[in-house]
Design a protein around this motif. Structure first.
Motif, PDB file in Angstrom:
ATOM      1  N   GLU A 287       0.550  -1.108   0.003  1.00  0.00           N
ATOM      2  CA  GLU A 287      -0.109  -0.029  -0.023  1.00  0.00           C
ATOM      3  C   GLU A 287       0.835   1.273  -0.098  1.00  0.00           C
ATOM      4  O   GLU A 287       2.016   1.086   0.485  1.00  0.00           O
ATOM      5  CB  GLU A 287      -0.978   0.054   1.340  1.00  0.00           C
ATOM      6  CG  GLU A 287      -1.990  -1.115   1.121  1.00  0.00           C
ATOM      7  CD  GLU A 287      -2.707  -1.396   2.412  1.00  0.00           C
ATOM      8  OE1 GLU A 287      -3.754  -1.804   2.503  1.00  0.00           O
ATOM      9  OE2 GLU A 287      -2.002  -0.782   3.683  1.00  0.00           O
ATOM     10  N   GLN A 305      -3.612   3.340  -0.652  1.00  0.00           N
ATOM     11  CA  GLN A 305      -4.105   2.478  -1.955  1.00  0.00           C
ATOM     12  C   GLN A 305      -3.045   1.514  -2.046  1.00  0.00           C
ATOM     13  O   GLN A 305      -2.026   1.371  -1.510  1.00  0.00           O
ATOM     14  CB  GLN A 305      -4.062   3.761  -2.869  1.00  0.00           C
ATOM     15  CG  GLN A 305      -5.116   4.949  -3.105  1.00  0.00           C
ATOM     16  CD  GLN A 305      -4.348   5.955  -3.516  1.00  0.00           C
ATOM     17  OE1 GLN A 305      -4.685   7.295  -3.362  1.00  0.00           O
ATOM     18  NE2 GLN A 305      -3.580   5.992  -4.794  1.00  0.00           N
ATOM     19  N   SER A 312      -5.402  -3.347  -6.407  1.00  0.00           N
ATOM     20  CA  SER A 312      -6.365  -2.229  -6.337  1.00  0.00           C
ATOM     21  C   SER A 312      -7.747  -2.449  -6.955  1.00  0.00           C
ATOM     22  O   SER A 312      -8.784  -2.149  -6.454  1.00  0.00           O
ATOM     23  CB  SER A 312      -5.810  -1.155  -7.626  1.00  0.00           C
ATOM     24  OG  SER A 312      -6.487   0.078  -7.460  1.00  0.00           O
ATOM     25  N   TRP A 315      -9.485  -4.345  -4.020  1.00  0.00           N
ATOM     26  CA  TRP A 315     -10.052  -3.479  -3.175  1.00  0.00           C
ATOM     27  C   TRP A 315     -11.000  -2.714  -3.576  1.00  0.00           C
ATOM     28  O   TRP A 315     -12.170  -2.489  -3.102  1.00  0.00           O
ATOM     29  CB  TRP A 315      -8.743  -2.457  -2.858  1.00  0.00           C
ATOM     30  CG  TRP A 315      -9.083  -1.056  -2.165  1.00  0.00           C
ATOM     31  CD1 TRP A 315      -8.672   0.170  -2.547  1.00  0.00           C
ATOM     32  CD2 TRP A 315      -9.806  -0.958  -0.946  1.00  0.00           C
ATOM     33  NE1 TRP A 315      -9.336   0.935  -1.472  1.00  0.00           N
ATOM     34  CE2 TRP A 315      -9.979   0.175  -0.418  1.00  0.00           C
ATOM     35  CE3 TRP A 315     -10.349  -2.314   0.024  1.00  0.00           C
ATOM     36  CZ2 TRP A 315     -10.477   0.776   0.582  1.00  0.00           C
ATOM     37  CZ3 TRP A 315     -11.278  -1.733   0.972  1.00  0.00           C
ATOM     38  CH2 TRP A 315     -11.113  -0.267   1.303  1.00  0.00           C
ATOM     39  N   ARG A 326     -12.992   3.209  -9.806  1.00  0.00           N
ATOM     40  CA  ARG A 326     -11.597   2.787  -9.240  1.00  0.00           C
ATOM     41  C   ARG A 326     -10.201   3.405  -9.622  1.00  0.00           C
ATOM     42  O   ARG A 326      -9.490   3.950  -8.664  1.00  0.00           O
ATOM     43  CB  ARG A 326     -11.548   1.206  -9.546  1.00  0.00           C
ATOM     44  CG  ARG A 326     -10.062   0.690  -8.935  1.00  0.00           C
ATOM     45  CD  ARG A 326      -9.842  -0.578  -9.425  1.00  0.00           C
ATOM     46  NE  ARG A 326      -9.310  -0.482 -10.823  1.00  0.00           N
ATOM     47  CZ  ARG A 326      -8.042   0.101 -11.241  1.00  0.00           C
ATOM     48  NH1 ARG A 326      -7.176   0.442 -10.237  1.00  0.00           N
ATOM     49  NH2 ARG A 326      -7.807   0.093 -12.439  1.00  0.00           N
ATOM     50  N   TYR A 330      -8.863   5.013  -6.440  1.00  0.00           N
ATOM     51  CA  TYR A 330      -8.137   3.913  -6.075  1.00  0.00           C
ATOM     52  C   TYR A 330      -6.963   3.520  -7.021  1.00  0.00           C
ATOM     53  O   TYR A 330      -6.618   2.400  -7.393  1.00  0.00           O
ATOM     54  CB  TYR A 330      -8.640   2.751  -5.536  1.00  0.00           C
ATOM     55  CG  TYR A 330      -9.793   2.966  -4.463  1.00  0.00           C
ATOM     56  CD1 TYR A 330      -9.735   3.249  -3.341  1.00  0.00           C
ATOM     57  CD2 TYR A 330     -11.113   2.738  -4.918  1.00  0.00           C
ATOM     58  CE1 TYR A 330     -10.755   3.598  -2.399  1.00  0.00           C
ATOM     59  CE2 TYR A 330     -12.281   2.985  -4.141  1.00  0.00           C
ATOM     60  CZ  TYR A 330     -12.093   3.356  -2.846  1.00  0.00           C
ATOM     61  OH  TYR A 330     -13.010   3.603  -1.959  1.00  0.00           O
TER      62      TYR A 330
END
Length: 906
Positions: A287, A305, A312, A315, A326, A330
């Motif tokens: 991350e 992130q 990613s 997540w 996203r 992210y």
């Protein structure tokens, strides 16, 4: 007392290929310092710095601040000059300041347990110089407010007044955010940051009565001594206690040139793992945060992130976000800084191959340049530990023996915990979704404060984010749930190290500490409400969810098979019933090392006959009651023998004092008197007669059998009749009859005589026979001393290390809780002798008894059946002593198997 001199080397530099240290010097430089030196030698871009050795921590604790500063001044000054030369900056200069980080570094990783200070060297003048030099006023003032906050907390003791209160600095930050109507730190203007600096310093003055130090050298020595002090902080002491880390190791201090992840959108900071620390899968992951410093990632204040695009996407799926959203909210490091990502990926490959283990790395990107701040063998769950060891073996990075030694035996316990029943999961109501930070199944009642985790038998610690101060509560709780933080937050890393189920970053949770409530989608959950955590999916579930036993296959089965390949010492289990025997056998037990017959007498249909036997005033009366017990005992032994089918089963004859079987409450005494058609007075009189001042040393063990030989007769008959019954069915039984608490040869001889005479009668009655052996439990120190004489008659010894520890120390297990914690805290004892075998004292008796016994009887089989039989260091001691087998509780069998294999490999 050691004479301290300046000639001894106390400071080691790193940052280029001529680094002073290496990875082999962990004891002196700590894990962090040794690895920084090793990475420097490998050509990895490491910010230059120096390490003050662990030995200095010991000197500091013995001699104090002034003495240690005097010893370090010259070496530290020379090392600072070296950093200045490498970085082209100057420590204490107002125009071109060198800023430093000061971090701890013990021999083994203790994540978050000791203190760190970043951006050290800033003051009211140098912050202006830094702003001009970087042409980035916001960055300079952001770094300064972070420094004051961290230094104020770590060195000056600016902590919350009570657990319900907020951190004094965070309170100031939240107040300003509210006033400015903003949510994130990155939205602060330069003026906001300047206001924070002023308010922070004003708060320090009010709360401590001291001005915040402006002199960089005063700042440096304050930070170094604070790191040394944190070695003996409450959270570090507790962490050492639960992980078995000696208190005299000390911590090193690493002083390093600052590199900045908060210089703008071309800068970032992060944590990454070469493999998945939760599952062990061979996937690079981690991350990061743009325009941030390292503490932002691990503290959980901002949810970070993912480094990889795949991470990613996962997540985003958890957050139920579509691909466009996203990418916007992210984006992965792989997508926004592809060149940096490739460089980082290459370094992680180099480091994993070099260390031949999964690595946990910290990095900073400063204005487009990548720096590696740390690498260490990553904390991992038990499941990940096993998978990584097996995978590294398959990949050729480890030999079979090396793969075995990568296993921490006690962490296997995590794999033996129950998992959620899939059918129950389908019916469960999901109330929130977070990150699956540490796998497992946890069901418990909500608590909001770490020091209240013991309020319920099963608790779930629910926090906005955890801090190192929460360690004890995290250890006590069944699971951990946080509203903020990612997979590399403090909660996630520590939970994985503990093997605790953890879900982090469940953003839908609204937690109110003062009201002690958790609100999700308008529904309020209070302290004490039941919730369940699925650490494998990140699902937070309402109420209790049913669990089931885990299936131990795949890599776990492979590592167990590997351990059996090298293991030479047998591992048996302590089991008193068929259910435990089945569990033990499924976990690879090679026999039963202790079956306690007294546990069979406490069931409702048996305790009455047992009490009738005890209350009988004649041998005839006792034998009549024992006749009722005989078929029950025989059935018990048949079932256990059938499960073990050809494996040895050691059965201990009746051991506890008789008063444990009689009723002590008036209502039960009346009921017994009515059942036996005797007076209440007779029952009371017998109960009073059986009462003992010191039952541990009283009428129990072989003393019972020698006083009432009819008990031994009945038990012997039950054991051998059960074995003969199974023989007729084609099932082999290998009974080993164990006489408890022998302290003289005559005690054993008397019991042996009863056993052999009874066996002869049984064999004549059945016109058949089975092989059996007779041995004794060595639990009285005198038995260890005269072991040679006892071994002339006994065919096996089993050291009952629980009682042997009690009698050797003179500690009662029932009462030791009043003083043992204090003894451990003060260092009077290094470890609880009931948990870890005392090798110096009790261990000497075990060695002596084994040696003397075998000198008389070379065929003597020796084992231990105390709970020490499942404790790794005790298992290794048993191997070195030449013991044939250890016996432990069924769920510790895999742990003992690995420990026995590692002892043989070592």
């Amino acid at each position: 007392m050691e004479i301290l001199t300046k000639t001894k080397k106390r400071v080691y530099t790193f940052g280029d290929k001529n680094a002073d240290g290496s990875s082999e010097m962990k004891n002196l430089l700590g894990g962090k310092g040794a690895n920084l030196a090793e990475m420097s030698r490998l050509g990895i871009p490491v910010p230059p710095g120096f390490t003050i050795t662990t030995e200095v921590c010991t000197e500091y604790n013995g001699q104090g601040r002034d003495m240690v500063i005097g010893l370090l001044e010259e070496e530290v000054a020379a090392s600072i000059r070296k950093i200045e030369k490498n970085m082209g900056t100057q420590f204490g200069d107002n125009e071109n300041p060198l800023l430093l980080s000061v971090r701890s570094g013990a021999r083994v990783s203790m994540p978050g347990m000791m203190d760190t200070v970043l951006n050290l060297g800033l003051n009211d003048d140098s912050v202006i110089g830094l702003a001009k030099k970087t042409n980035n006023e916001r960055f300079a003032w952001d770094s300064y407010r972070r420094f004051i906050q961290m230094y104020g907390s770590v060195v000056l003791g600016m902590k919350p007044a009570t657990k319900e209160d907020e951190d004094p600095f965070e309170e100031i930050i939240d107040h300003l955010k509210e006033k400015r109507r903003i949510e994130h730190d990155t939205q602060f203007t330069v003026q906001d940051l300047q206001d924070l600096v002023y308010d922070f310093k004003d708060s320090v003055k009010k709360k401590t009565g001291r001005n915040f130090p402006n002199n960089p050298w005063e700042q440096l020595w304050g930070a170094v001594m604070a790191v040394f002090d944190s070695w003996n902080g409450n959270r570090a002491i507790y962490y050492r206690k639960i992980n078995g880390i000696p208190s005299d190791w000390g911590t090193a201090v690493n002083v390093q040139a600052m590199v900045f992840g908060n210089m703008g959108d071309n800068s970032a900071t992060g944590v990454c793992f070469t493999r998945d620390a939760a599952t062990g899968s061979n996937e690079f992951n981690g991350e990061y945060l743009v325009n941030a410093q390292g503490e932002d990632v691990v503290a959980g204040v901002r949810t970070p992130q993912q480094i990889t695009k795949l991470g990613s996407i996962r997540w985003a799926e958890l957050a139920q976000t579509d691909e466009d959203e996203r990418r916007k909210n992210y984006p992965s490091l792989e997508e926004i800084m592809p060149k940096i990502y490739t460089e980082l990926f290459n370094y992680q490959e180099v480091l994993e191959k070099h260390y031949r283990d999964m690595q946990d790395m910290e990095f900073t990107i400063q204005d487009g340049k990548l720096w590696i701040l740390q690498t260490r063998n990553g904390k991992r769950t038990g499941a990940a530990m096993v998978k990584i060891a097996v995978d590294l073996l398959r990949e050729g990075l480890l030999s079979e023996k090396e793969a075995l030694l990568k296993i921490e035996p006690n962490k296997l316990d995590e794999l033996l915990h129950p998992v959620f029943d899939p059918k129950a999961l389908k019916r469960a109501h999901v109330i929130a979704q977070g990150l699956p930070a540490s796998p497992g199944a946890a069901t418990g009642q909500i608590v909001f404060f770490a020091d209240e985790a013991k309020k319920f038998k099963n608790s779930i610690l629910v926090r906005i984010e955890t801090s190192p101060e929460d360690l004890e509560g995290m250890n006590l709780a069944k699971g951990i749930l946080t509203a903020r933080g990612g997979m590399t937050s403090h909660a996630a890393v520590v939970a994985r190290g503990m093997g605790k189920c953890c879900i982090s970053g469940a953003g839908a949770l609204k937690i109110n500490y003062k009201k002690r409530t958790m609100t999700v989608d308008g529904k309020v959950y209070h302290e004490g409400d039941w919730i369940s955590l699925n650490g494998s999916t990140g699902n937070v579930l309402e109420g209790k969810v049913a669990t089931m036993e885990p299936e131990l296959t795949g890599e776990f089965a492979e590592i167990m098979a590997l351990s059996d390949k090298f293991r030479t010492m047998e591992v048996r289990a302590n089991a008193d019933n068929p259910k435990d025997a089945k569990i033990a056998k499924s976990f690879g037990a090679t026999g039963i090392g202790l079956a306690r017959t007294e546990h069979m007498f406490f069931e409702v249909d048996r305790i009455k006959a047992m009490r009738e036997m005890i209350l009988a005033s004649t041998v005839k009366g006792r034998k009549a009651a024992l006749e009722d017990l005989l078929p029950m005992q025989r059935k018990d032994f048949e079932e256990i023998f059938e499960v073990m089918n050809g494996l040895p089963v050691t059965i201990r004859l009746l051991d506890p004092p008789l008063h444990e079987f009689v009723p002590h409450q008036l209502a039960t005494q009346k009921e017994l008197a009515e059942d036996l058609h005797i007076s209440l007075g007779a029952v009371k009189s017998k109960v009073a007669e059986l009462e003992e001042f010191n039952p541990m040393l009283g009428h129990r063990g072989c003393r019972l059998g020698n006083t009432y030989p009819e008990i031994t007769e009945m038990q012997t008959r039950a054991i051998l009749e059960a074995a003969l019954s199974l023989k007729q069915k084609g099932i082999a039984a290998k009974p080993e009859i164990m006489v408890p608490l022998v302290g003289t040869v005559s005690e054993f001889v008397e019991q042996e005589k009863v056993i052999r005479e009874t066996a002869q009668l049984v064999f004549e009655e059945y016109d058949d026979k089975v092989d059996f052996s007779i041995g004794t439990m060595i639990e009285v120190p005198r038995a260890a001393l005269i072991a040679g004489e006892i071994a002339n008659r006994a065919e096996f010894f089993s050291f009952g290390t629980n009682d042997l520890t009690q009698m050797t120390f003179g500690y009662s297990r029932d009462d030791a809780g009043k003083f043992l914690p204090i003894y451990l805290e003060k260092g009077i004892l290094a470890a609880d002798p009931f948990e870890i075998l005392d090798q110096e004292g009790v261990g000497q008796l075990v060695e002596m008894g084994t040696k003397r016994g075998r000198a008389s009887n070379s065929d003597l089989k020796v084992g231990i059946c105390g709970e020490h039989g499942g404790e790794p260091s005790s298992v290794e001691f048993c191997y070195q002593t030449g013991i044939n087998y250890v016996s432990c509780s069924p769920f510790r069998v895999p742990i003992a198997r690995i420990a026995a294999a590692q002892a043989a490999v070592k």
